[in-house]
Write an enzyme that holds these catalytic residues in place. Structure first.
Site, PDB file in Angstrom:
ATOM      1  CE1 TYR A 209       1.118   0.656   4.370  1.00 22.36           C
ATOM      2  CE2 TYR A 209       0.729  -1.706   4.204  1.00 22.36           C
ATOM      3  CZ  TYR A 209       1.278  -0.627   4.861  1.00 22.36           C
ATOM      4  OH  TYR A 209       1.997  -0.830   6.019  1.00 22.36           O
ATOM      5  N   GLY A 210       2.160   1.148  -0.121  1.00 22.30           N
ATOM      6  CA  GLY A 210       3.003   2.340  -0.052  1.00 22.30           C
ATOM      7  C   GLY A 210       4.161   2.279  -1.027  1.00 22.30           C
ATOM      8  CB  THR A 211       7.838   2.634  -0.522  1.00 25.51           C
ATOM      9  OG1 THR A 211       8.102   1.537   0.356  1.00 25.51           O
ATOM     10  CG2 THR A 211       7.680   3.932   0.265  1.00 25.51           C
ATOM     11  CG  LEU A 212       7.117  -2.799  -0.947  1.00 26.54           C
ATOM     12  CD1 LEU A 212       6.663  -3.750   0.143  1.00 26.54           C
ATOM     13  CD2 LEU A 212       8.286  -3.383  -1.727  1.00 26.54           C
TER      14      LEU A 212
ATOM     15  CD  GLU B 174       7.629  -2.926   4.467  1.00 30.51           C
ATOM     16  OE1 GLU B 174       7.933  -1.963   5.198  1.00 30.51           O
ATOM     17  OE2 GLU B 174       7.025  -2.751   3.403  1.00 30.51           O
TER      18      GLU B 174
END
Length: 130
Positions: free
Chosen positions: A14-17, A80
């Site tokens: 949901y973000g930098t991936l 993470e």
């Protein structure tokens, strides 16, 4: 000699991936299952250069689901900081499928801005216009 393949794990990002975001390269070779949303039971926070997803809340968070093998899952865990920074947990998506996601401990999010839209990409665009 026959190679045994490890079962694929479905991971919600949901973000930098996300595709097009800085850490997406770690998912090179993973199978994109497709766009997805969580059930409206989470809160997405702005943690500066990346978002933090926490259980509890009323937001449906937007993201993508990928199928990864055991080696890629281990690489994601390292990125993470699982289990010391983020904690990989099974969550239910809208539509009832269950996937792994990296959640942030709520007690470490005090004072962080909440991303009301539940969408990191939208938030980045809005943040650029501030």
């Amino acid at each position: 000699m026959k190679r045994t393949s490890t079962p694929a794990t479905r991971v919600f990002v949901y973000g930098t991936l996300l595709s097009g975001e800085p850490n997406h390269g770690l998912l090179s070779g993973a199978r994109l299952v497709g766009p997805a949303k969580t059930r409206p039971r989470f809160t997405l926070y702005d943690y500066g250069p990346f978002p933090a997803l926490a259980s509890g809340g009323k937001h449906a968070v937007a993201g993508e689901v990928y199928e990864v093998d055991a080696l890629m899952l281990a690489a994601l865990d390292r990125l993470e900081g699982h289990p010391r920074f983020y904690q990989r947990t099974t969550i239910a998506l809208d539509g009832a499928s269950r996937v792994e996601a990296y959640l942030f401990p709520t007690e470490r999010l005090a004072g962080r801005p909440i991303i009301e839209s539940g969408c990191w990409r939208r938030h980045l665009k809005e943040r650029k216009s501030w």
